[in-house]
Every structure is written in structure tokens, then in C-alpha cells.
Design a protein around this motif. Structure first.
Motif, PDB file in Angstrom:
ATOM      1  N   SER A 263       0.807  -1.208  -0.079  1.00  0.00           N
ATOM      2  CA  SER A 263      -0.105   0.157  -0.027  1.00  0.00           C
ATOM      3  C   SER A 263       0.875   1.351   0.013  1.00  0.00           C
ATOM      4  CB  SER A 263      -0.814  -0.193   1.412  1.00  0.00           C
ATOM      5  OG  SER A 263      -0.247   0.040   2.578  1.00  0.00           O
ATOM      6  N   ASN A 264       2.117   1.251  -0.056  1.00  0.00           N
ATOM      7  CA  ASN A 264       2.960   2.440  -0.032  1.00  0.00           C
ATOM      8  C   ASN A 264       3.131   2.352  -1.663  1.00  0.00           C
ATOM      9  OD1 ASN A 264       5.102   4.305  -0.151  1.00  0.00           O
ATOM     10  ND2 ASN A 264       6.407   2.925   0.861  1.00  0.00           N
TER      11      ASN A 264
ATOM     12  N   HIS B 242       3.537  -0.380   3.560  1.00  0.00           N
ATOM     13  CA  HIS B 242       2.695   0.561   3.671  1.00  0.00           C
ATOM     14  C   HIS B 242       2.879   1.996   4.162  1.00  0.00           C
ATOM     15  CE1 HIS B 242       2.758  -0.589   8.086  1.00  0.00           C
ATOM     16  NE2 HIS B 242       2.750  -1.675   7.712  1.00  0.00           N
TER      17      HIS B 242
END
Lengths: 102, 332
Positions: B159-160, B230
Motif C-alpha cells: 500500500s506504499n 505500507h
């Protein structure tokens, strides 16, 4: 004059400063420093242009490119420094000669 | 009401901060490139790197800030200082003459000096004007690739967005970057063994501090690797922190046991590239593209590749700091 233009101009300034130092110095260690400053200037322009304009998210692609660039820069620096040490053992000096070689 | 009236003040303060930071960067770069003492120049360059990290934070690029602080300022500075120390050891006999020579470039005066100075100035005015023009005429308000990256973030496994770009969308770049790192080490090693006059005698402070710091650094490297999925962090940041732990170990005089220097060290060095390439090849055999991961276990794969890459990057950076190929067939 917003933040983006401020940092891009600083980036251009760093690049030009580095280019100038790269040409006028004959010591190889200084040339390596100059190349690193030039690189920082390019990275600054890239990331500044990727910065969000109005509260949006920044563009992650230039960020990833710059991280790649930083690692490549340190690899190139390490190799260049090893070359400087080698030049030193071969010629006894770590700088370019003032007069062109015959 | 109060919050609204504070807003222009905050913007003004930020502008003041940015302006100060910009001038500090230019000033430090200029001083680092112009100072007559090489040691001073390198220390100023390290300070410049740390301020660059601050600039990355201001530009909303925390991933780059972490990489810059660890690699750009930390490891590059360590490499430069180590090289300077090796040059100075060889330098001791030549002493003052050489040092005068270093600044001669700046101080020497000759007949052609003024002409060449003006020519240089003209050249740099042209370069600077051209660059400023090129940057200012770039199209404004382009969204770039931010939207496509965010829209496909769910299938990337992390999610990063920066990690997604590095390890998934632009996996080729990262693979080649790891290869460049390896290639640089190969180049350094091809010059032969570790430069001889390099014995460091750590003081009690460094000795104690390294014992406290190295476990902490290894833990931070692991944390950065894990959190990179993330939040800001990832393989390069973790790897460079691991590399810093290695540099610290080398500084206190620790050396890898000779029986590990041969094959085990080499396998660790190519581990990252190896895992990366084999992950790509396995999916070619399963009928996908090279480096195309299925969304269902992209997350696990990325973590695996990143873990291998972190280890390899850390060891490679420490090996680069050592500055030569460690000998593994030494007989006493």
C-alpha cells in the motif's frame, strides 16, 4: 513564487555550481564531490516537479526514480574513489596534471 | 476563527523556511566545493546531504528523505572520508607541497586567467539560463503518473505507492539498480586486495557505542524493510542502515572470518539479484511476463525479494566501504 519553483531553481543552481566545480578543480576527490552535487541538483528538480500542486498526492514514480538514482550515485562514487586510490598508487598524485600529457 | 487567521501565517512561515533551506543548500554546496581543506569539504558535503534530506521531507517525499539520509549523507560521507584517510596516509611524506598544490588551481594568476574566467562565466550563464528556461516552460498541472499508480495499488500487493513502483510496476529498474551496485563492487574488487595502510584503532567511546548501536541498527533495518509495504521505508533504506552497521563493525576492526569470505560472502552478495531474477523467471514458466506477479501473492513475493535485497545491499555497501577484495586464502 511557490515551493515547487523555489526548489527547482535551487536544483538548477546546484547543478550549475557542481558543473563549474567539476571543470575548475584538478583534484579528483573534488571532482567526485562536484558530480555528487550535480546529481543532487537533478534529483531536486525531479522531486520538486512531482510535488503535489493543490493538496493532491505526490507522484510516486519520480520518487522511486530518485531512490534508484541515489543508490546508483553511491555505487558510482565508490567505484570512482577506488579509481582515485589506484591513480594515486600508479602516478603518485590524486589530481590531473596542469599541462596536457604528451 | 483563530484557525482561519493562522493559515496565512503558517504559509508565510513555510515559505520563509523553504527560502532559508534553499539558500542554505546552495551555500553549503558552494562551500563544500570551494573550501581549500579536503577534510572540511567532505564534512560540509555530509551536512549538505542532511539538509537535502530535510528538503525531501518538505517536498512530501519521506521515502527519498530516508534514502538520502542513510546513503547520500551517511555512506557516501563514510566512503569519502575513508578514501581521504588512505590518501593522507600515503601523503604524509609529501606534506605541505601537495597541499599547496591543491589550492593552486584557485589562487594561481596568469595572463590568460581573466580571459578564461570570462569565458567560463559566459558558458555557465548560458547553461544556467538554458536550464531555468527549460524548467520554467514545462507544462504546469500535469497529474503525472500519480493516478494510474493509485488506481492499481490494490493489485500491487503493497500500500506504499513508492514501494509499489520500485518492486512491482518498475521492477526492471530496481533489478538493474541492484546489478549496478554489484557491478560497482566487482569494479572495486578488480583493483585487488584491501588497501594496505588501513589500520584503525578505535577509542573506548567508539568501542562501547558500536556495541550499543549495531543491534539497534540491525533492528531498524528489519523494521524499515517490514514497514516499507505500507509506509515510508523499504529495501534500500533498510539495506543502507544495515550497511551502516557493517561500516561501524569494520571501523572497530571487526573482519569477516576467513572461512566465510569465499563462497558464503559471494552468495550473500548476489542473493538479492538472484531471488529477484528467479522470481521473474518462475512466472515466465507459469505463462506470465517477466517480473509480473499475480496480485494474490504479490505482497509475499515483494517482501521476500525485499528481504533478500536488503541483506545484499547492506553487505555490498559494507564491502564497498572496505574498498578491496578480502583475501580468503591467507595462510599464517
Amino acid at each position: 513564487m511557490n515551493t515547487v519553483y523555489l526548489y527547482t531553481m535551487v536544483g538548477v543552481g546546484l547543478f550549475t555550481l557542481g558543473l563549474y566545480a567539476l571543470l575548475i578543480h584538478s583534484h579528483l576527490l573534488r571532482k567526485i564531490l562536484a558530480i555528487n552535487v550535480m546529481g543532487s541538483g537533478v534529483f531536486l528538480v525531479l522531486v520538486a516537479l512531482a510535488a503535489p500542486t493543490q493538496g493532491a498526492v505526490p507522484d510516486p514514480v519520480p520518487h522511486a526514480m530518485v531512490i534508484t538514482g541515489i543508490v546508483v550515485a553511491v555505487s558510482a562514487t565508490a567505484l570512482a574513489l577506488a579509481l582515485v586510490l589506484r591513480v594515486r598508487t600508479e602516478t603518485g598524485r590524486a589530481e590531473l596534471p596542469e599541462e596536457p600529457l604528451e | 476563527m483563530e484557525a482561519i487567521s493562522l493559515l496565512p501565517l503558517m504559509t508565510l512561515l513555510q515559505l520563509v523556511f523553504d527560502t532559508l533551506l534553499g539558500f542554505a543548500l546552495l551555500w553549503l554546496a558552494w562551500r563544500a566545493l570551494a573550501s581549500p581543506e579536503l577534510f572540511q569539504a567532505i564534512v560540509l558535503f555530509i551536512a549538505f546531504g542532511l539538509l537535502m534530506a530535510l528538503a525531501w521531507v518538505r517536498l512530501d517525499a519521506p521515502d527519498v528523505a530516508l534514502a538520502e539520509a542513510a546513503i547520500g549523507a551517511g555512506l557516501t560521507g563514510a566512503l569519502l572520508l575513508a578514501t581521504l584517510a588512505r590518501l593522507e596516509v600515503k601523503n604524509r611524506a609529501k606534506s605541505e607541497l601537495e597541499k599547496k598544490h591543491e589550492v593552486r588551481v584557485i589562487t594561481e594568476k596568469s595572463k590568460h586567467q581573466t580571459f578564461f574566467f570570462l569565458l567560463r562565466m559566459l558558458l555557465f550563464m548560458v547553461v544556467a539560463t538554458g536550464l531555468v528556461y527549460a524548467v520554467l516552460t514545462l507544462p504546469e498541472n500535469t497529474s503525472g503518473l500519480a493516478m494510474p499508480v493509485l488506481e492499481n495499488l490494490e493489485s500491487s500487493g503493497v500500500s506504499n505507492p513508492v514501494t509499489a513502483v520500485l518492486l512491482n510496476y518498475r521492477g526492471y529498474d530496481t533489478l538493474l539498480e541492484l546489478s549496478v551496485l554489484l557491478l560497482a563492487l566487482l569494479g572495486v574488487w578488480s583493483f585487488g586486495g584491501i588497501p594496505k595502510p588501513y589500520r584503525s584503532f578505535p577509542g573506548p567511546v567508539l568501542n562501547m557505542l558500536s556495541r550499543l548501536l549495531i543491534p539497534l541498527l540491525i533492528m531498524v533495518a528489519g523494521y524499515l524493510l517490514w514497514v516499507g509495504a505500507h509506509a515510508p521505508g523499504g529495501a534500500f533504506q533498510g539495506g543502507s542502515v544495515l550497511g551502516a552497521a557493517g561500516v561501524l563493525l569494520l571501523l572497530v576492526g571487526w573482519r569477516l572470518g576467513t572461512r566465510f569470505v569465499g563462497l558464503p560472502l559471494r552468495i550473500t552478495l548476489v542473493f538479492g539479484v538472484g531471488i529477484f531474477v528467479s522470481a521473474g523467471v518462475v512466472f515466465i514458466l507459469l505463462g506470465r511476463q517477466f517480473l509480473e506477479y499475480p496480485p494474490s501473492f504479490a505482497g509475499v513475493l515483494i517482501l521476500l525479494i525485499e528481504a533478500a535485497a536488503t541483506l545484499s545491499i547492506g553487505i555490498t555497501l559494507a564491502a564497498l566501504f572496505l574498498g578491496g577484495r578480502p583475501e580468503f586464502r591467507r595462510h599464517k
